[in-house]
Each structure stands twice: as structure tokens, then as C-alpha cells.
Design a protein around this motif. Structure first.
Motif, mmCIF file in Angstrom:
data_model
loop_
_atom_site.group_PDB
_atom_site.id
_atom_site.type_symbol
_atom_site.label_atom_id
_atom_site.label_comp_id
_atom_site.label_asym_id
_atom_site.label_seq_id
_atom_site.Cartn_x
_atom_site.Cartn_y
_atom_site.Cartn_z
ATOM 1 N N ASP A 27 0.812 -1.212 0.000
ATOM 2 C CA ASP A 27 0.000 0.000 0.000
ATOM 3 C C ASP A 27 0.851 1.270 0.000
ATOM 4 O O ASP A 27 0.322 2.376 0.111
ATOM 5 C CB ASP A 27 -0.937 0.007 1.210
ATOM 6 N N ILE A 28 2.158 1.101 -0.098
ATOM 7 C CA ILE A 28 3.076 2.238 -0.194
ATOM 8 C C ILE A 28 3.591 2.286 -1.628
ATOM 9 O O ILE A 28 4.220 1.328 -2.103
ATOM 10 C CB ILE A 28 4.244 2.091 0.805
ATOM 11 N N THR A 29 3.320 3.345 -2.318
ATOM 12 C CA THR A 29 3.569 3.409 -3.764
ATOM 13 C C THR A 29 4.980 2.977 -4.140
ATOM 14 O O THR A 29 5.180 2.158 -5.046
ATOM 15 C CB THR A 29 3.304 4.833 -4.278
ATOM 16 N N ASP A 30 5.975 3.475 -3.440
ATOM 17 C CA ASP A 30 7.359 3.187 -3.808
ATOM 18 C C ASP A 30 7.792 1.763 -3.467
ATOM 19 O O ASP A 30 8.864 1.313 -3.904
ATOM 20 C CB ASP A 30 8.305 4.177 -3.118
ATOM 21 N N LEU A 31 6.983 1.051 -2.676
ATOM 22 C CA LEU A 31 7.365 -0.299 -2.250
ATOM 23 C C LEU A 31 6.455 -1.375 -2.812
ATOM 24 O O LEU A 31 6.716 -2.566 -2.601
ATOM 25 C CB LEU A 31 7.351 -0.392 -0.716
ATOM 26 N N SER A 32 5.426 -0.998 -3.516
ATOM 27 C CA SER A 32 4.486 -1.986 -4.037
ATOM 28 C C SER A 32 5.201 -2.948 -4.981
ATOM 29 O O SER A 32 5.858 -2.537 -5.932
ATOM 30 C CB SER A 32 3.346 -1.290 -4.777
ATOM 31 N N GLY A 33 5.090 -4.250 -4.708
ATOM 32 C CA GLY A 33 5.730 -5.261 -5.534
ATOM 33 C C GLY A 33 7.184 -5.510 -5.219
ATOM 34 O O GLY A 33 7.826 -6.334 -5.869
ATOM 35 N N GLU A 34 7.727 -4.827 -4.205
ATOM 36 C CA GLU A 34 9.131 -5.031 -3.854
ATOM 37 C C GLU A 34 9.255 -6.013 -2.689
ATOM 38 O O GLU A 34 8.357 -6.155 -1.864
ATOM 39 C CB GLU A 34 9.792 -3.699 -3.456
ATOM 40 N N SER A 35 10.405 -6.686 -2.644
ATOM 41 C CA SER A 35 10.788 -7.525 -1.513
ATOM 42 C C SER A 35 12.152 -7.065 -1.044
ATOM 43 O O SER A 35 12.897 -6.430 -1.794
ATOM 44 C CB SER A 35 10.872 -8.999 -1.926
ATOM 45 N N GLY A 36 12.488 -7.387 0.201
ATOM 46 C CA GLY A 36 13.813 -7.005 0.669
ATOM 47 C C GLY A 36 13.889 -6.871 2.164
ATOM 48 O O GLY A 36 13.156 -7.534 2.912
ATOM 49 N N VAL A 37 14.787 -5.973 2.603
ATOM 50 C CA VAL A 37 15.065 -5.762 4.017
ATOM 51 C C VAL A 37 14.723 -4.319 4.350
ATOM 52 O O VAL A 37 15.304 -3.384 3.771
ATOM 53 C CB VAL A 37 16.540 -6.054 4.342
ATOM 54 N N GLY A 38 13.761 -4.149 5.244
ATOM 55 C CA GLY A 38 13.320 -2.807 5.610
ATOM 56 C C GLY A 38 13.660 -2.489 7.048
ATOM 57 O O GLY A 38 13.403 -3.296 7.949
ATOM 58 N N THR A 39 14.247 -1.317 7.290
ATOM 59 C CA THR A 39 14.618 -0.907 8.639
ATOM 60 C C THR A 39 13.712 0.233 9.088
ATOM 61 O O THR A 39 13.713 1.318 8.487
ATOM 62 C CB THR A 39 16.091 -0.467 8.704
ATOM 63 N N TYR A 40 12.941 -0.027 10.144
ATOM 64 C CA TYR A 40 12.068 0.973 10.763
ATOM 65 C C TYR A 40 12.843 1.598 11.917
ATOM 66 O O TYR A 40 13.436 0.890 12.740
ATOM 67 C CB TYR A 40 10.803 0.335 11.304
ATOM 68 N N THR A 41 12.808 2.937 12.014
ATOM 69 C CA THR A 41 13.579 3.648 13.026
ATOM 70 C C THR A 41 12.696 4.634 13.764
ATOM 71 O O THR A 41 11.879 5.340 13.142
ATOM 72 C CB THR A 41 14.758 4.412 12.390
ATOM 73 N N ALA A 42 12.827 4.656 15.094
ATOM 74 C CA ALA A 42 12.161 5.665 15.923
ATOM 75 C C ALA A 42 13.158 6.130 16.986
ATOM 76 O O ALA A 42 14.023 5.365 17.426
ATOM 77 C CB ALA A 42 10.912 5.090 16.581
ATOM 78 N N ASN A 43 13.037 7.397 17.403
ATOM 79 C CA ASN A 43 13.986 7.997 18.340
ATOM 80 C C ASN A 43 13.253 8.660 19.492
ATOM 81 O O ASN A 43 12.069 9.007 19.388
ATOM 82 C CB ASN A 43 14.840 9.069 17.636
ATOM 83 N N THR A 44 14.009 8.850 20.592
ATOM 84 C CA THR A 44 13.484 9.612 21.718
ATOM 85 C C THR A 44 14.632 10.189 22.519
ATOM 86 O O THR A 44 15.781 9.725 22.406
ATOM 87 C CB THR A 44 12.622 8.736 22.652
ATOM 88 N N VAL A 45 14.334 11.181 23.332
ATOM 89 C CA VAL A 45 15.285 11.707 24.310
ATOM 90 C C VAL A 45 14.662 11.475 25.677
ATOM 91 O O VAL A 45 13.572 11.999 25.973
ATOM 92 C CB VAL A 45 15.585 13.198 24.090
ATOM 93 N N LEU A 46 15.323 10.671 26.508
ATOM 94 C CA LEU A 46 14.805 10.363 27.836
ATOM 95 C C LEU A 46 15.539 11.179 28.884
ATOM 96 O O LEU A 46 16.766 11.362 28.792
ATOM 97 C CB LEU A 46 14.967 8.875 28.145
ATOM 98 N N PRO A 47 14.822 11.687 29.881
ATOM 99 C CA PRO A 47 15.453 12.521 30.907
ATOM 100 C C PRO A 47 16.215 11.681 31.928
ATOM 101 O O PRO A 47 16.046 10.465 32.018
ATOM 102 C CB PRO A 47 14.251 13.218 31.562
ATOM 103 N N ASP A 48 17.066 12.339 32.732
ATOM 104 C CA ASP A 48 17.707 11.658 33.849
ATOM 105 C C ASP A 48 16.642 11.139 34.812
ATOM 106 O O ASP A 48 15.607 11.767 35.008
ATOM 107 C CB ASP A 48 18.649 12.623 34.596
ATOM 108 N N GLY A 49 16.911 10.005 35.398
ATOM 109 C CA GLY A 49 15.997 9.480 36.402
ATOM 110 C C GLY A 49 14.790 8.755 35.857
ATOM 111 O O GLY A 49 13.901 8.371 36.614
ATOM 112 N N TRP A 50 14.726 8.541 34.532
ATOM 113 C CA TRP A 50 13.527 7.897 33.986
ATOM 114 C C TRP A 50 13.378 6.469 34.492
ATOM 115 O O TRP A 50 12.259 5.952 34.582
ATOM 116 C CB TRP A 50 13.587 7.897 32.459
#
Length: 994
Positions: free
Chosen positions: A877-900
Motif C-alpha cells: 500500500d506504499i507506492t514506492d514499495l508496491s511489488g518489492e521484496s527485501g530488508v526494511g529498517t524501521y527507526t524511531a527515536n526519543t530523548v529520555l530525561p535523567d531518572g527515567w
């Protein structure tokens, strides 16, 4: 679901075991700790299984062969965690100097790597060699008949009639017999071989006459007796359409073995096989007979084994399609019957003789041959043919050979579901074969795993795990993966394949994105195999079986659903195994091996010697349950009326015993066993669970499998009293359980199994129980574990829990989990603070294409705008990936405070993944996920400041093959689908270990 099964726990502190002894003692300080079950696996052996427990990979060799590539792939397959490689030869890449040379090099390197090499016996299945083919005298044979209708008093004079299909099959033939019989009730003539008549032609048994001696130079002169109508038969032997080695002729088997010595193995490779060889493998026994199977010595063998001449009874042995792979799920109408109803006994005698010859002239000959190389013969024996499978496999085991089944011929389907009509039959198929292995005390039963007639390149690794979970529950122990294709230079993308796009799956390491995930799955497989090949397999109930195995299960199916709901394990027992080998004693059949506590009989005809054995079993205290109408006639013809009377008398005497009962239907068997005082080794109390029980000197291992698609929570009760632990097949840890109850020789513990999940529980009967939580219900809002010598409650919800200890003391534990009452999706203001700062996912995909692939970046638009999306998009359902196979890397980031960390820890759950997943936090690999439902404690990898989580998803090749090769439109969903969730938790001490 216990933490041990789904997550990564803090390391367990190993403390000295409590003093040995069978009685629990609540006064012992501390908590239960680990020790090796006597006769079982040590924690190290379980975590790092020996090579012989590792799965095997089938390796297809096709022309042109490449020595350098073969050695490279051998290393690659070994590095992926396979302990054995099975070379499957193909025409053009077999029986050549090049093949034998490369085989020698492969054997040399395998010896260096410490892995084993097996190989198919030739390039086809069943065995076919140059010296046993058409016209050799050693090729497979069949018997066909021709017939002439005569009226009473009519004369026949001339050449005996040819086979009914002589015009279509004009090959050379030899006259075997000429007979005649009076027709009592005429059915339609069989004109097309393989198509049974709408009804059988009934013959008068007193009229059966052998006229063979009257034939002169192929001619017969004979006058039909007055009265009625008569059939005049001629029986012809000929080579059948298979042109494979005759499986009922010892001389043919020996001739084939001589060929294999010379043209496949070669003199120089013989010593190398003794170092690195495992087995010589005969693949599927796909015997194709247009009529019924035959062998040159059939008449004398039949006479010696059954006690009468078969010639005049030959018409009764013909059943269209019964000798053509695959055998039908129900026996079709026979061509001919007898008015006294005894024709079934004659056919039974024929089938029994056929099985005798297959065992002695094929299985044993090939095992004796394999031993000269220090190897074993391995066979997918007997099934889908008119051969008795349990006795065939049990004999194979007794010769010292190896047994194998397969997922394809068992009729397995994907997705696995109890709603699939084939589910029950495929389970019984595997249980039937496992029965024979276990009856001999055998441990190893391999399965050719993963072949399906479906679009190739579509197998996710979780499909193999899913299949093996059920196979383990049926008694199979080791997977042989189907398969890996030796690559040839210049092969069309995505590489050399054995079966094109029609059969799954021809793996290679260069283009299959999930190849690197095999190591994680193979560790899981090896640990499961190590458990299921340790100790002695014990089963609760044997079902009497005197039938063939078809692709849709036993020809006399048994529905064990009600037994499974109570936890009873089920296997099958053939007549000869019961009569000759079961040796009942102390309430068990096969007391030194399978240990069946009960025998269920749902047949109208049983052998008189089997009936006598049932009576002996009842006298020995084995529970006997007859279902429906009682058996009232024998299966052997020579015994006549005396055999029928013996069956009736033995059954009547059996029912007088206190250990016997009779019920109306198969659904009533579980209730009867309860009334007879029999409890399962693993009682599930109304929850359908399949199990395998492995008994060792110091206790038992139990493999429990939930066959349904949904989670089940229940409290299994195990038939040994001791200290339980859970053996995690994914990470190799063995962890004492914090909650269980013992008494009356049993151990009970609460458990949750996810849909189609399997778990292994070990129970140590020699360990003395220390302090633990008791009770039949698991706590809500968290899980118990033993960590650092303490009983810990890992709470995911705030609140107070009351725990009763084995000392009799009740402990109240109150936990506050930050924001645990807030939903884990929705606007940021509703989220726990450790979750709120996470960014949305981005995605970068390295595609696999015929030109080498490209990198596609999808920075946004993957779903919800927050980290914990409800559902992420399918790549299609993603135009650039339709019909493709391979290895996909999903990335998410955060900044956690001291003492979390003061707020507690956090668990990551990926939700659903279409593919495999590698989980990394801040560049450190947390783990590899093959299947959904696992929870990952990622707190130890998080730190104040910037944190990055990456989920690397590896897909199948299916979508790209469809897009670029354009031979199919088949496609699959891909990607991290979610919902991805973070669950905060806090650990609270229930008992401090002192």
C-alpha cells in the motif's frame, strides 16, 4: 503467558540445589533452583544443543554442477545452524565422474566442519537405477486380469483372454494363472483401470476353481458347469508403468544397491562416508500400479505365510486404485466379492503379505547395505500405499534404520487451523508414524518440512515454526527443511530452483532476504529436538489401527478431540504390534517404551491373535474401550469360522474384566477412561491441548501445544510430583517456576498458551520443593518469576495482589506502575512519560531485484503519527514499495530525561510482523523475532539522552518475483504492521529468599 516464554529476563542467579528427596519441604530457605534432571539435559546441553539435534537442510544438486559453489554453500548452510545436509540428486547431476568428485570434496569439508552429509538413493523416487529399469527383470511388477463371461454349459476353447487393458498397455506379459467362478450377482465390468465399479460382482465361494494346469501353450479348452453364469479369468504379470526397482523383490533391492555403490558413491568416497555420512535416503514411496502389485515369488511367499494357495482367490484381491499412489482415503468397491462375506479376509491376507515382502525384501536389504558405510538407511516408508504403515516403520526402526515423514503427504495446509477439514487427518497421519518409532524406544523421527503446492518464494520462517509446532505435538522430533538449491552460474534471477514456482521453496543465501534469520529459528528447532529426543516417549492411549494412510489420514479415522480436551495423548497400534510386541504388564502396553495405559478398539473385524492379545492386556490392567458394535469376525481367511468364534470369545471375556468398557461413540471414550480410573499424564481439564511426554530417570519433560488460533489459560496437572521449570526454546534458558501446587503424585501449575504456541515444562521429581507460590490461578496484571533467588511479581498494572506461599503464609504486594491505567494509544497527553517522547517511525528498504536492488526511503506516512501506531501500512500500500521484496529498517527515536528508570522498566511488543524482525536499541541487538507474541524487555539498553530503536524486517521474495518475472500475480503482505506497544512495568518482591 509467562515472562520466560515471551521476553528477555534479567539473568537468573544459579544457587546450589536443595537437598534431593521426593517430599516437598516448605521449611527450606530460599526459592527453587535449577539442577539437571537425572538422565536428562543439563542447562548447557539445552542452551547449546549438540550438532545431531540441529535441523537438516535438503540440498538439491542439478546440472551443471560447480565444485567451488558447492563448497561455499556447504559452509553457508552450516553457518546458518544446520547440523546435517541431505543431498538430493537430480537427473543430469547424478551418476557421473563429476558428481562423485564433488561429493568427495563435500564429504571432506563436512568432516572438517563437524556436520553430517546424507544423500538420496539416486535421482528419482522410489529408487530407480540403470540395472533395475524396464526389461531388467528387477523392475516393479503388477498383476492384471482379463475375463470372459460364460453361461452354464457354455464351452471356451482358444487362447486365454488378455488383460482388460492390453490395447492400452501392450508391454510384455507372463501368464500366472487361469481360474473360473460362478457369478451370484453381476456388477458392471471394469473397463478402465483405476476406476472402481459401482458395485462388486459377487461370486460363489464354492465354485472358485484353478484351471492353470489345463492351459497348454497359452490355450485353454473348458466347459462351464451347468447352471448360472460364470466368469473365466486369466491373470498376467507385467512391468508396471513406474519402472522403478521392485520394492517386493530382495534381488532387485540388492541390484539397485550395487548400482548405487558404483555410479553414485564410488570407491574413493566409501571411507569418507564413514567419517561424515549420516543416511542414505529413499524419498516418497510413490508406487504406481495400474492394477495390483506383484513380484515373481508372490505365489510361493503367499502360500508359506498365509497357509493356502492364492491362485483361485486372485479375483478377490483386485481393488481399482488401491495400488496406485496415493491410496484413496476410503477403500473403493472391490471388483469382486464372495457371497459368504469372506473376500475381505483374502484381501487382508494379500495386503499383509505385501507388507511382509516390503519389509523383508526392501527395508531390511537397504539397511544392511547402508551399514557397510557406517550409515543408516532412511525411508519415508509405506504411507499412501496399500501397505501397513505402523508395522513397516516399526520394522525399519528395529533394523537400526531411520524413519521420516513429511508435511506435504500428510496433507498439512497453511495457515494451520483446527477449522481446516484436513487438520485432524494430518495430525493422525503423523501420530501413526510416530507411534511405530516410539514403540521400539526410538527417539528420532524426522519430517520433510515445508513443501507445498503453492506459489514458491512465499514461505516465511514463521510458517516453518508453525508447522513444526504441530509436528512436535504429534511425536515428530527433527525438521528436514525443503530445501536449498545448489546455484549454477548464469541462472535466471532469483537463482536456480528445483520446482520452478509451483512448490515451496528453493532457498539460496544470496537473494532470499530471510536467509540470515535461519540461525535464530534453527536454535529454537535444535532445542525442541533435543527435548523430544531425550528420555522415553510415553503416550496415554493407543487406538487399534489396521488401515492404510492416505493423504487425508487413516482409512479408519479416529476423532480424538474429546480425549485431547482432557489432555490424553494418542497414538496408534497395529494388529501384529499388539499381538507380538506389546507385552502388557502393570497396566501398560509396551511398558518399557510407549507405556500405553489404554487401548481403544473401533473395528468390526480384528485378527484372532490380536483379540487374544486384547484379553491379555485387560488381565494385565490395561484399560480397554470398545466403541460401537463389537468385533465379531477375524481378518485372516485360513482360520475360517474358528477364527471368528475366537474373536467373539476373546472380546466377550475382555468385557468381563474390570478394566474394560464399551461405549457408543468415539466421543464417549474419554468419559469411559475416567470411569475406569485413568488420568492423563498431562491432564488439561477441558482445554484441548496436545502434548508429548518424555520420561527420564529424574522426572519428565512435557511439550504442550495449543492447536487453536486463540490463547488458552488453564492449569495442567502433570503425572509426576516435583519441582517444575520452563525451558525456553527461543533463548535457551531454563527457569524455575514461581507458582505450582503438588500432591497425590502430581504437579499442577497455571499457564497461558498463545494460539498455536508450544512450551516445554520440566519436572524434577528428585528436587525438594522450596518456597513457592501456590494456587491454580495465575495473578492478573502481571507475571511471577524467580530472579536472583527471589520470587518477583512483574506488575504491568497498579494494584494489590495477594499471594499464598507454600509455607502457608499469605503475602500482599502493592505496586504502582506509572500511568498504567492510561491507554497506550491516542493523543500524547494520555501516554506514560517514557512512551510519549518517541518519534514516528521512518522506513528505509533495501530491495532485492534482478539488477541488484535499490534503497527506498519512506520518511513518513506509515500509519498513525505517533510511535505506538494501531496499524502500520502493508508495503503493497506504499507506492514506492508496491511489488518489492527485501530488508526494511524501521527507526524511531526519543530523548529520555535523567531518572527515567525510577518509574520502572518497559517492554516492547511489535504486534504483528509480516516477515522476520531484528530488534536493536542504540545499536545493540536485542533479539531476533520469528513469530508474533513475544515481549522484549528493552530497559537495559535505554539510557538518559537520545535513544534509537530499529526494527529490521526481512520479507519473502514472493512479491518481487511476481513483479519482475511476471509468471504469477501472487503477493503477500509485508512489513512491521503493529500495533507496536510499550508497556511499563515494575518488579515487586513477593518472597526474598530467606
Amino acid at each position: 503467558m509467562s515472562l520466560v516464554a515471551v521476553g528477555v529476563l534479567a539473568a537468573l542467579t544459579m544457587v546450589p540445589a536443595a537437598a534431593a528427596g521426593p517430599e516437598p519441604d516448605a521449611s527450606i530457605a530460599g526459592t527453587d533452583s535449577l539442577q539437571t534432571l537425572a538422565g536428562g539435559l543439563s542447562p548447557t546441553q539445552f542452551a547449546h544443543p549438540d550438532n545431531h539435534f540441529k535441523p537438516a537442510m535438503r540440498w538439491w544438486w542439478q546440472k551443471p554442477l560447480d565444485d567451488t559453489e558447492a563448497l561455499r554453500e556447504l559452509q553457508v548452510i552450516a553457518d546458518a545452524g544446520f547440523g546435517e545436509i541431505e543431498i538430493a540428486f537430480s537427473a543430469g547431476a547424478w551418476a557421473t565422474d563429476e558428481q562423485r568428485t564433488i561429493l568427495g570434496h563435500v564429504l571432506d569439508k563436512a568432516a572438517q566442519l563437524g556436520i553430517k552429509i546424507s544423500m538420496t538413493m539416486g535421482a528419482a523416487w522410489p529408487v530407480q537405477t540403470p540395472s533395475t529399469g524396464a526389461g531388467s527383470g528387477f523392475a516393479s511388477q503388477e498383476l492384471q486380469y482379463g475375463r470372459v463371461h460364460l453361461t452354464g454349459g457354455q464351452s471356451f476353447s482358444g487362447p486365454v483372454t488378455p488383460p482388460i487393458d492390453a490395447a492400452q498397455l501392450p508391454q510384455a506379459r507372463k501368464l500366472v494363472a487361469v481360474t473360473a467362478a460362478r457369478v451370484v450377482d453381476a456388477g458392471p465390468d471394469v473397463t478402465t483401470p483405476g476406476q472402481p465399479p459401482a458395485k462388486s460382482t459377487v461370486l460363489d465361494p464354492a465354485s472358485l476353481t484353478d484351471l492353470t494346469a489345463q492351459v497348454k501353450d497359452g490355450n485353454l479348452t473348458w466347459r462351464a458347469p451347468d447352471g448360472g453364469n460364470w466368469d473365466l479369468f486369466a491373470f498376467w504379470s507385467r512391468e508396471n508403468k513406474g519402472n522403478y526397482t521392485n520394492p517386493f523383490d530382495a534381488d532387485a533391492s540388492r541390484k539397485a544397491a550395487q548400482d548405487l555403490d558404483q555410479i553414485q558413491i564410488g570407491q574413493d568416497n566409501a571411507p569418507k562416508l564413514r567419517k561424515a555420512g549420516a543416511d542414505l535416503f529413499e524419498d516418497s514411496l510413490e508406487l504406481h500400479g495400474t492394477s495390483i502389485f506383484w513380484t515373481p515369488k508372490m505365489e510361493s511367499e503367499f502360500r508359506g505365510r498365509r497357509g493356502y494357495d492364492m491362485a483361485k482367490y486372485l479375483p478377490l484381491m483386485f481393488v481399482q486404485g488401491e495400488s496406485d499412489f496415493p491410496v484413496p482415503p476410503k477403500e473403493p468397491n472391490a471388483d469382486f466379492a464372495l457371497s459368504d462375506g469372506s473376500a475381505g479376509k483374502i484381501r487382508h491376507d494379500y495386503y499383509e503379505t505385501l507388507t511382509d515382502l516390503y519389509i523383508g525384501n526392501h527395508l531390511q536389504v537397504f539397511q544392511d547395505w547402508a551399514k557397510q558405510y557406517g550409515m543408516q538407511y532412511k525411508a519415508q516408508a509405506a504411507y499412501l500405499q496399500d501397505l501397513e504403515p505402523i508395522r513397516s516403520f516399526r520394522s525399519l526402526q528395529s533394523f537400526g534404520a531411520r524413519s521420516e515423514t513429511e508435511s506435504l503427504d500428510a496433507g498439512e495446509n497453511l495457515p494451520i487451523s483446527t477449522d481446516d477439514p484436513a487438520w485432524r487427518n494430518s495430525l493422525a497421519f503423523q501420530q501413526t508414524i510416530a507411534s511405530s518409532v516410539h514403540q521400539t524406544g526410538g527417539d528420532l523421527l524426522s519430517v520433510e518440512l515445508g513443501a507445498f503446492f503453492k506459489p514458491a518464494y512465499s514461505m516465511n520462517l514463521d510458517n516453518y515454526r508453525d508447522l513444526m509446532g504441530k509436528e512436535w505435538a504429534a511425536g515428530v522430533s527433527q525438521p528436514f527443511i525443503h530445501g536449498f538449491a545448489l546455484q549454477t552460474a548464469g541462472a535466471a534471477w532469483p537463482g536456480t530452483t528445483r520446482f520452478g514456482e509451483t512448490v515451496t521453496d528453493s532457498w539460496n543465501d544470496k537473494n532470499f532476504p530471510q536467509w540470515s534469520s535461519w540461525a535464530a529459528l534453527n536454535g529454537y528447532f535444535a532445542r525442541g529436538t533435543s527435548v523430544l529426543e531425550t528420555g522415553t516417549a510415553k503416550t496415554d492411549v493407543a487406538v487399534y489401527s489396521d488401515s492404510f494412510l492416505s493423504p487425508r489420514g487413516n482409512q479408519s479415522p479416529f476423532d480424538a478431540h474429546r480425549l485431547e480436551e482432557q489432555g490424553f495423548s494418542v497414538e496408534y497400534l497395529d494388529p501384529q504390534g499388539l499381538a507380538r510386541d506389546s507385552r502388557p504388564a502393570n497396566g501398560e502396553l509396551f511398558p518399557r517404551t510407549s507405556g500405553y495405559h489404554a487401548l481403544v478398539v473401533d473395528q468390526r473385524a480384528i485378527g484372532h491373535d490380536a483379540a487374544a492379545a486384547i484379553l491379555r492386556a485387560a488381565h494385565a490392567g490395561v484399560r480397554i474401550v470398545f466403541v460401537g458394535a463389537l468385533p465379531d469376525h477375524d481378518t485372516t481367511f485360513a482360520s475360517g469360522g474358528r477364527g471368528d468364534a475366537d474373536v467373539k470369545n476373546s472380546v466377550a471375556e475382555t468385557l468381563k474384566q474390570p478394566s474394560a468398557a464399551r461405549v457408543a461413540s468415539q466421543n464417549d471414550v474419554a468419559g469411559a477412561l475416567k470411569r475406569l480410573g485413568l488420568a492423563p499424564r498431562m491432564a488439561s481439564g477441558g482445554t484441548q491441548v496436545l502434548s508429548q511426554w518424555r520420561e527420564v530417570k529424574g522426572g519428565a519433560y512435557a511439550y504442550l501445544y495449543n492447536p487453536s488460533d486463540h490463547p488458552v489459560t488453564f492449569t495442567p496437572s502433570f503425572g509426576v510430583q516435583g519441582v517444575p521449570s520452563e525451558m525456553n526454546l527461543w533463548n535457551g534458558t531454563v527457569s524455575p517456576l514461581a507458582q505450582y501446587t503438588t500432591g497425590n503424585g502430581r504437579t499442577a501449575l497455571p499457564m497461558t498458551l498463545q494460539g498455536r504456541e508450544g512450551k516445554v515444562i520440566a519436572i524434577d521429581k528428585d528436587a525438594r520443593s522450596a518456597v513457592h507460590v501456590v494456587g491454580s490461578s495465575a495473578p492478573e496484571g502481571g507475571q511471577l518469576a524467580i530472579s536472583g533467588g527471589k520470587i518477583v511479581f512483574r506488575a504491568t498494572e497498579s494494584g494489590t495482589q495477594a499471594f499464598q506461599l507454600s509455607t502457608g503464609r499469605t503475602v500482599d504486594v502493592t505496586t504502582e506502575v506509572p500511568d498504567s491505567d492510561r491507554p497506550l494509544s491516542g493523543p500524547p497527553s494520555s501516554r506514560p512519560s517514557v512512551i510519549e517522547p518517541w518519534s514516528p517511525w521512518s522506513l528505509s528498504v533495501k530491495s532485492v531485484t534482478p539488477t541488484g536492488g535499490a534503497t527506498v526511503t519512506v520518511p513518513s506516512g506509515l500509519g498513525d503519527s505517533q510511535f505506538q501506531q494501531f496499524r502500520l501500512k502493508d508495503w503493497r500500500d506504499i507506492t514506492d514499495l508496491s511489488g518489492e521484496s527485501g530488508v526494511g529498517t524501521y527507526t524511531a527515536n526519543t530523548v529520555l530525561p535523567d531518572g527515567w528508570r525510577n518509574a520502572g522498566g518497559v517492554q516492547l511488543d511489535l504486534g504483528h510482523v509480516d516477515g522476520t524482525a531484528d530488534i536493536s536499541v542504540n545499536g545493540q541487538l536485542v533479539g531476533n523475532q520469528i513469530t508474533d507474541g513475544r515481549q522484549w524487555d528493552i530497559g537495559r539498553w535505554l539510557h538518559p539522552g537520545t535513544n534509537t530503536v530499529q526494527i529490521t524486517v526481512r520479507t519473502t521474495l514472493r512479491n518481487a518475483v511476481s513483479k519482475y518475472n511476471k509468471k504469477s500475480t501472487a503477493s503477500q503482505p509485508y512489513g512491521l504492521r503493529g500495533p507496536v506497544t510499550l508497556t511499563p512495568f515494575r518488579d515487586a518482591v513477593v518472597f526474598g529468599g530467606r
